[in-house]
Structures are given as structure tokens and as C-alpha cells.
Design a protein around this motif. Structure first.
Motif, PDB file in Angstrom:
ATOM      1  N   LYS A   1      28.162  41.051  40.566  1.00  0.00           N
ATOM      2  CA  LYS A   1      29.439  41.568  40.053  1.00  0.00           C
ATOM      3  C   LYS A   1      29.952  40.725  38.891  1.00  0.00           C
ATOM      4  O   LYS A   1      29.647  39.529  38.780  1.00  0.00           O
ATOM      5  CB  LYS A   1      30.472  41.605  41.177  1.00  0.00           C
ATOM      6  N   GLU A   2      30.748  41.364  38.058  1.00  0.00           N
ATOM      7  CA  GLU A   2      31.240  40.733  36.828  1.00  0.00           C
ATOM      8  C   GLU A   2      32.109  39.502  37.074  1.00  0.00           C
ATOM      9  O   GLU A   2      32.243  38.654  36.200  1.00  0.00           O
ATOM     10  CB  GLU A   2      32.036  41.764  36.006  1.00  0.00           C
ATOM     11  N   LYS A   3      32.713  39.395  38.237  1.00  0.00           N
ATOM     12  CA  LYS A   3      33.615  38.268  38.490  1.00  0.00           C
ATOM     13  C   LYS A   3      32.889  36.931  38.587  1.00  0.00           C
ATOM     14  O   LYS A   3      33.514  35.877  38.574  1.00  0.00           O
ATOM     15  CB  LYS A   3      34.427  38.511  39.762  1.00  0.00           C
TER      16      LYS A   3
ATOM     17  N   ILE B   1      23.740  42.423  45.333  1.00  0.00           N
ATOM     18  CA  ILE B   1      24.687  43.303  44.634  1.00  0.00           C
ATOM     19  C   ILE B   1      26.044  42.615  44.480  1.00  0.00           C
ATOM     20  O   ILE B   1      26.690  42.704  43.431  1.00  0.00           O
ATOM     21  CB  ILE B   1      24.830  44.635  45.400  1.00  0.00           C
ATOM     22  N   HIS B   2      26.465  41.915  45.518  1.00  0.00           N
ATOM     23  CA  HIS B   2      27.756  41.211  45.452  1.00  0.00           C
ATOM     24  C   HIS B   2      27.722  40.116  44.383  1.00  0.00           C
ATOM     25  O   HIS B   2      28.672  39.973  43.594  1.00  0.00           O
ATOM     26  CB  HIS B   2      28.080  40.605  46.820  1.00  0.00           C
TER      27      HIS B   2
ATOM     28  N   ARG C   1      25.110  36.056  38.313  1.00  0.00           N
ATOM     29  CA  ARG C   1      24.773  37.482  38.210  1.00  0.00           C
ATOM     30  C   ARG C   1      23.270  37.678  38.063  1.00  0.00           C
ATOM     31  O   ARG C   1      22.709  38.616  38.627  1.00  0.00           O
ATOM     32  CB  ARG C   1      25.507  38.113  37.025  1.00  0.00           C
TER      33      ARG C   1
END
Length: 304
Positions: A208-210, A204-205, A216
């Protein structure tokens, strides 16, 4: 008097040199022992993650740490000294104790297989009602206690096999190898278990979009495969429990030990196939033995 003192110093020096030379061999002995207990390690690694299923995710690592801590204490404070004492005073008792532990693994493995194939429509609801009757803290304590009980059997098998590997070595080497194996296996098993139970959070981490598109995708892939992976791991753990339990018992009986060795050697052209055939036969034998033990226990309960 001076001559006697010099002779004593020579003896001490020789003992120190012998101990140092023996300790140089400890890494090789640890490696050899670790390979021998690989089946039990797989079992321990595969079985443990189930104890945190359904609990608060924020408590997962804490629960794993509690189990690991108690596992290490059991190996170092109780089981290793007990194995050394038994090896010195009653070496004949080690094999029967191993076989009793193997029988317990077969019984527990059979119980898991039986539960898989005997589920009925109301089972989930009944289980849900049972869980509602206790608090999350009580459930956590129950899970930890159950995990430690199973780990105690597996740890006893690991310690006994480790001792059998170094039984002919001097006491210093025995202690060094047994303690090294206990620490290494505990850290390796529960470190990997911790990684498994937190893999979905890692996924999940990473999703993330970052992060970059490739990262991703990896994160989403981890999240997708983890439920199936945990299910498969549960099946592997049950199979390993039956295989390891039966293999321990078989090696305590000369006839069955020779039969399994001959089966494996009959595939010497393809060693992997020989290992697989031996594991399958051991697993089926463990399942049959577990069923027999279950029948005996149920009969005893009716009688008494």
C-alpha cells in the motif's frame, strides 16, 4: 512406627528428586525427538496449505485453527496415551503400526503423483462441476475432515517415534516429553502454515502507498512469489510423503534398514550428499510401493 514413617518419607523424597532430575532432561529429549521427526514435520507443513486452496480467504485461518485443534487433541488425548499403553502392554505392536502408517503415506503420495501426470483436458471442468454440487460450508467440512485424516497418520508417526526415543526413560519423563513434543510441533507447524496461507494478504498490505518504496517492493515481491512457492510446496509435500513413508517401512525391516544406513554412510565425506541419496532412494521406493498398493486395492475392488 515412626521409623517406618521416616523410611517412607525418605523413599518419597528420593522419588521426587529422581523425577525432578529426569524432568531437567526433558528439553534435551524434546530437541532430540524433534530432529528425528523433522521429515514428517516437513511433510505436514507442506501438505496442509492445499486444504484451503479455493476457499473463502476470510475462512483460511479459521480452517487452519480447526485442523490444528483437532491435531493437538488427537496427539494428547488419543495417540500419546495409546502409545504409552502399547509400550507397556504390547511394545511389539508399535513397529507394525508405524509400517502400516508408512504404507498409507506411500499410497497417498503415489495417488498425488499419479494425479499430476494423468490430467486430461476435461479434468478441470469435471472438478469444477463436482465443486458446484456442494455448498462452500460442505466443502470446508470435507477439506477439514480430509486434512485431519492425513494429519492423524502423520501425528501417529510423530508420537510413535517420540515414544521410541524415550521408551527407556521413567514414566514421568515419557509423559512430559510426549506432551511437550505434541504441543511444540503442532504450534510450530500450524503457526507456519497460517503464515504461509496469509502471506499474500501480508504482501498486499505492505504494497500500500502509505509505506515506503522499499516496503512496497517487498510486498509486491511476496505477492509475486507466493503462487510459485505454494506450487513448489505441494511438490515438496508429496516428495516428503513418499520419502517419510518408505523410510518408516524400511526401518521396520532389518535388511532394508541396514542397506539405507550403508548407503548414507558411503557418503560420509559429504553428509548432505548421503542424506540426499537416502531420501531419493526412499522416495522412489515409496513411489513403487504406493503403485503396488494401488494395484492391490483396485484388484480387491474388482474381486469384491
Amino acid at each position: 512406627m515412626a521409623t517406618g514413617l521416616l523410611a517412607l518419607l525418605d523413599d518419597v523424597s528420593a522419588l521426587v528428586k529422581a523425577s525432578a532430575a529426569s524432568l531437567d532432561d526433558v528439553p534435551a529429549q524434546v530437541s532430540k525427538t524433534t530432529s528425528k521427526v523433522s521429515g514428517i514435520v516437513i511433510d505436514d507443513t507442506a501438505v496442509t496449505p492445499k486444504y484451503v486452496v479455493g476457499l473463502d480467504p476470510s475462512r483460511e485461518l479459521s480452517i487452519i485453527f480447526q485442523i490444528a485443534k483437532k491435531s493437538l487433541i488427537n496427539k494428547i488425548i488419543f495417540l500419546s496415551p495409546a502409545a504409552l499403553l502399547l509400550g507397556f502392554f504390547a511394545p511389539w505392536a508399535i513397529t507394525p503400526i508405524l509400517m502400516l502408517g508408512g504404507a498409507y503415506l506411500c499410497y497417498e503420495g503415489y495417488e498425488k503423483v499419479h494425479a499430476m501426470f494423468s490430467k486430461h483436458p476435461g479434468a478441470a471442468a469435471e472438478q469444477g462441476e463436482a465443486l458446484k454440487a456442494i455448498t462452500p460450508e460442505e466443502l470446508e467440512k470435507q477439506r477439514v475432515a480430509s486434512a485431519v485424516r492425513t494429519d492423524m497418520i502423520l501425528s501417529a508417526e510423530i508420537v510413535a517415534i517420540t515414544y521410541s526415543t524415550v521408551a527407556e526413560e521413567i514414566l514421568v519423563t515419557q509423559i512430559a516429553v510426549m506432551f511437550s513434543v505434541a504441543i511444540f510441533i503442532t504450534v510450530a507447524v500450524y503457526g507456519f502454515v497460517g503464515l504461509i496461507v496469509k502471506a499474500d494478504d501480508i504482501g498486499i498490505h505492505l504494497a500500500k502507498e502509505k509505506f515506503s518504496a522499499g516496503t512496497r517492493r517487498i510486498g509486491r515481491g511476496i505477492v509475486r512469489i507466493m503462487p510459485g512457492f505454494l506450487t513448489a510446496l505441494g511438490y515438496i509435500g508429496t516428495a516428503a510423503m513418499l520419502w517419510v513413508g518408505a523410510d518408516i517401512i524400511a526401518h521396520g525391516i532389518p535388511f532394508t534398514s541396514h542397506a539405507l544406513d550403508n548407503l548414507e554412510h558411503s557418503f560420509k565425506q559429504v553428509p548432505a550428499l548421503g542424506w540426499l541419496a537416502k531420501a531419493i532412494v526412499s522416495g522412489l521406493g515409496g513411489l513403487a510401493l504406493g503403485a503396488l498398493i494401488d494395484k492391490i486395492i483396485k484388484l480387491a475392488r474388482r474381486l469384491f
